[in-house]
Design an enzyme around this catalytic site. Structure first.
Site, PDB file in Angstrom:
ATOM      1  CE  LYS A   1      41.914  53.570  33.470  1.00 37.81           C
ATOM      2  NZ  LYS A   1      42.472  54.269  32.301  1.00 37.81           N
TER       3      LYS A   1
ATOM      4  CE1 TYR B   1      43.350  53.496  36.975  1.00 40.24           C
ATOM      5  CE2 TYR B   1      42.643  51.206  36.799  1.00 40.24           C
ATOM      6  CZ  TYR B   1      43.437  52.257  36.370  1.00 40.24           C
ATOM      7  OH  TYR B   1      44.313  52.060  35.315  1.00 40.24           O
TER       8      TYR B   1
HETATM    9  N1  CAA Z   1      40.929  40.158  47.900  1.00 39.24           N
HETATM   10  C1  CAA Z   1      40.525  39.933  49.166  1.00 39.24           C
HETATM   11  N2  CAA Z   1      41.122  40.454  50.235  1.00 39.24           N
HETATM   12  C2  CAA Z   1      42.172  41.230  50.036  1.00 39.24           C
HETATM   13  C3  CAA Z   1      42.678  41.505  48.737  1.00 39.24           C
HETATM   14  C4  CAA Z   1      42.009  40.911  47.664  1.00 39.24           C
HETATM   15  N3  CAA Z   1      42.422  41.119  46.396  1.00 39.24           N
HETATM   16  N4  CAA Z   1      43.738  42.305  48.855  1.00 39.24           N
HETATM   17  C5  CAA Z   1      43.904  42.544  50.178  1.00 39.24           C
HETATM   18  N5  CAA Z   1      42.970  41.879  50.870  1.00 39.24           N
HETATM   19  C6  CAA Z   1      42.819  41.842  52.314  1.00 39.24           C
HETATM   20  C7  CAA Z   1      44.144  41.633  52.989  1.00 39.24           C
HETATM   21  O1  CAA Z   1      44.458  40.243  53.027  1.00 39.24           O
HETATM   22  C8  CAA Z   1      43.908  42.199  54.351  1.00 39.24           C
HETATM   23  O2  CAA Z   1      43.153  41.292  55.120  1.00 39.24           O
HETATM   24  P1  CAA Z   1      43.480  41.089  56.675  1.00 39.24           P
HETATM   25  O3  CAA Z   1      43.320  42.470  57.282  1.00 39.24           O
HETATM   26  O4  CAA Z   1      42.469  40.106  57.105  1.00 39.24           O
HETATM   27  O5  CAA Z   1      44.884  40.601  56.704  1.00 39.24           O
HETATM   28  C9  CAA Z   1      42.977  43.380  54.077  1.00 39.24           C
HETATM   29  O6  CAA Z   1      42.388  43.107  52.802  1.00 39.24           O
HETATM   30  C10 CAA Z   1      43.693  44.694  54.024  1.00 39.24           C
HETATM   31  O7  CAA Z   1      44.707  44.608  53.007  1.00 39.24           O
HETATM   32  P2  CAA Z   1      45.887  45.658  52.933  1.00 39.24           P
HETATM   33  O8  CAA Z   1      46.782  45.473  54.128  1.00 39.24           O
HETATM   34  O9  CAA Z   1      46.510  45.589  51.597  1.00 39.24           O
HETATM   35  O10 CAA Z   1      45.050  47.002  53.141  1.00 39.24           O
HETATM   36  P3  CAA Z   1      45.538  48.460  52.965  1.00 39.24           P
HETATM   37  O11 CAA Z   1      44.402  49.325  53.419  1.00 39.24           O
HETATM   38  O12 CAA Z   1      46.884  48.673  53.518  1.00 39.24           O
HETATM   39  O13 CAA Z   1      45.715  48.583  51.363  1.00 39.24           O
HETATM   40  C11 CAA Z   1      45.064  48.626  49.116  1.00 39.24           C
HETATM   41  C12 CAA Z   1      44.616  48.368  50.542  1.00 39.24           C
HETATM   42  C13 CAA Z   1      45.556  50.080  49.003  1.00 39.24           C
HETATM   43  C14 CAA Z   1      43.877  48.437  48.213  1.00 39.24           C
HETATM   44  C15 CAA Z   1      46.217  47.686  48.742  1.00 39.24           C
HETATM   45  O14 CAA Z   1      45.796  46.343  48.964  1.00 39.24           O
HETATM   46  C16 CAA Z   1      46.616  47.813  47.296  1.00 39.24           C
HETATM   47  O15 CAA Z   1      47.328  48.728  46.911  1.00 39.24           O
HETATM   48  N6  CAA Z   1      46.156  46.896  46.447  1.00 39.24           N
HETATM   49  C17 CAA Z   1      46.470  46.915  45.011  1.00 39.24           C
HETATM   50  C18 CAA Z   1      45.365  47.534  44.241  1.00 39.24           C
HETATM   51  C19 CAA Z   1      45.718  47.447  42.768  1.00 39.24           C
HETATM   52  O16 CAA Z   1      45.845  46.366  42.189  1.00 39.24           O
HETATM   53  N7  CAA Z   1      45.893  48.575  42.121  1.00 39.24           N
HETATM   54  C20 CAA Z   1      46.260  48.562  40.736  1.00 39.24           C
HETATM   55  C21 CAA Z   1      47.061  49.791  40.456  1.00 39.24           C
HETATM   56  S1  CAA Z   1      47.746  49.735  38.804  1.00 39.24           S
HETATM   57  C22 CAA Z   1      46.428  49.950  37.822  1.00 39.24           C
HETATM   58  O17 CAA Z   1      45.330  50.195  38.228  1.00 39.24           O
HETATM   59  C23 CAA Z   1      46.694  49.855  36.349  1.00 39.24           C
HETATM   60  C24 CAA Z   1      45.722  48.961  35.708  1.00 39.24           C
HETATM   61  O18 CAA Z   1      44.863  49.451  34.967  1.00 39.24           O
HETATM   62  C25 CAA Z   1      45.830  47.507  35.854  1.00 39.24           C
END
Ligand code: CAA
Length: 240
Positions: free
Chosen positions: A151, A147
Site C-alpha cells: 500500500k 500489505y
Molecule cells: N502492537 C504491539 N504488539 C501487538 C500488537 C500491536 N498492534 N498487536 C498484537 N501485539 C502483540 C500481542 O499483544 C501479543 O503479545 P504477547 O504474545 O506478549 O501477548 C503478540 O503481539 C502476538 O499477538 P497475536 O496473538 O495477535 O499474534 P498472532 O500471531 O495470533 O496474530 C496478527 C498476529 C495476525 C497480526 C493479528 O494480530 C492480527 O490479525 N492483527 C490485525 C492486523 C490488521 O489490522 N489487519 C488489517 C486488515 S484490514 C486492512 O488491512 C484494510 C485496511 O486497509 C485498513
C-alpha cells in the site's frame, strides 16, 4: 459526459460501492473480479453492471482483459485500482508466498492495469486513475509488513505516474481508506479490531460509500487540477 470505467475488485466491498457510484455518474462500468463467481453474478443481476473475470496480478491478463472491455464498452477512460488481499501475520510467521502474493496483487495490479490503460488515456487527452491505498500504508500496522509495503508502494506509484500523466490530461490519485466495514476488516480478530476502533476519533468503522464518494470526485471533470494527491478517509485515525 459518459466514460468507460474499470473497477478492479469491483463486485464486492469498497469496489462494489465504487462501481455503483461511477454508474450513478452515468459511466459504463466494468467490474473486475478474480474468483467469487456467485457474488459476481448476484452483483451483476442486481446492478446491471458488466463483470469481467481476471487476475489483476497477471500482467497479460490485464492487457487482454482491458482489450475485452474495449470491445464491449469502448476505450477505458477511468481505472480504479481497488483489488487487494491481506495475508496478515508477524514477520517471523509470514511465508515468502504471503509476502509475494500481496505484492503481486495489490501493487503489481496497479502497474499491470496502468500499462493496459494509460497509453490510450494519454493519446485521447483525458484519463483518471485512482489507486486505493490504505491508512496502513501510511502508518504501518503490526502483522502487515506485506500489505503495508504494497500500500505504501501504491502511494509512491501514484505520485510518480501523476507526473507522467499531467500534461496529457490524465490525473493519478490515491485514496487511503481507514478501517471500513467490509469482509476484509471483519476477518480481523475481534479483540484486535476493538482496540483499533477505539483509536479512531470518529468512533466507528467507515462505510464503503464514504470511500466511493471520494473516488467519484477524483474521477470527475471537476477534479482536473487534482493529481498526485492522497485523500485520507479514515475517521481521523491517522492525520497525515
Ligand atoms: N502492537 C504491539 N504488539 C501487538 C500488537 C500491536 N498492534 N498487536 C498484537 N501485539 C502483540 C500481542 O499483544 C501479543 O503479545 P504477547 O504474545 O506478549 O501477548 C503478540 O503481539 C502476538 O499477538 P497475536 O496473538 O495477535 O499474534 P498472532 O500471531 O495470533 O496474530 C496478527 C498476529 C495476525 C497480526 C493479528 O494480530 C492480527 O490479525 N492483527 C490485525 C492486523 C490488521 O489490522 N489487519 C488489517 C486488515 S484490514 C486492512 O488491512 C484494510 C485496511 O486497509 C485498513
Amino acid at each position: 459526459m459518459s466514460r468507460v470505467a474499470v473497477v478492479t475488485g469491483g463486485t464486492r466491498g469498497i469496489g462494489e460501492a465504487i462501481s455503483l457510484a461511477l454508474k450513478e455518474m452515468g459511466h459504463a462500468v466494468a467490474a473486475i473480479y478474480a474468483g467469487n463467481e456467485g457474488k459476481a453474478q448476484a452483483f451483476s443481476d442486481r446492478t446491471g453492471i458488466a463483470t469481467f473475470k481476471w487476475d489483476v496480478g497477471n500482467h497479460q491478463a490485464c492487457l487482454d482483459g482491458c482489450a475485452a472491455v474495449n470491445e464491449v464498452l469502448g476505450p477505458v477512460d477511468i481505472v480504479v485500482n481497488n483489488a487487494g488481499i491481506t495475508r496478515d501475520g508477524v514477520l517471523s510467521k509470514m511465508s515468502f508466498d504471503d509476502w509475494n502474493e500481496v505484492l503481486r496483487i495489490n501493487l503489481g495490479g496497479c502497474f499491470n492495469m496502468a500499462k493496459a490503460a494509460f497509453g490510450g488515456m494519454r493519446n485521447r487527452g483525458w484519463g483518471r486513475i485512482v489507486n486505493i491505498g490504505s491508512v496502513n500504508g501510511q502508518s504501518g500496522q503490526y502483522g502487515q509488513v506485506n500489505y503495508a509495503a504494497a500500500k505504501s508502494g501504491i502511494h509512491g506509484f501514484t505520485k510518480a505516474l501523476a507526473q507522467e500523466g499531467a500534461k496529457y490530461g490524465v490525473t493519478v490519485n490515491a485514496i487511503a481508506p481507514g478501517y471500513i466495514d467490509t469482509d476484509m476488516v471483519a476477518a480481523v480478530p475481534l479483540p484486535v479490531l476493538e482496540k483499533i476502533v477505539a483509536r479512531i476519533p470518529v468512533g466507528r468503522l467507515g462505510q464503503a460509500q464514504e470511500i466511493a464518494r471520494g473516488v467519484a470526485f477524483l474521477c470527475s471533470d471537476d477534479a482536473g487540477f487534482v493529481t498526485g494527491s492522497t485523500m485520507s478517509i479514515n475517521g481521523g485515525q491517522h492525520m497525515y
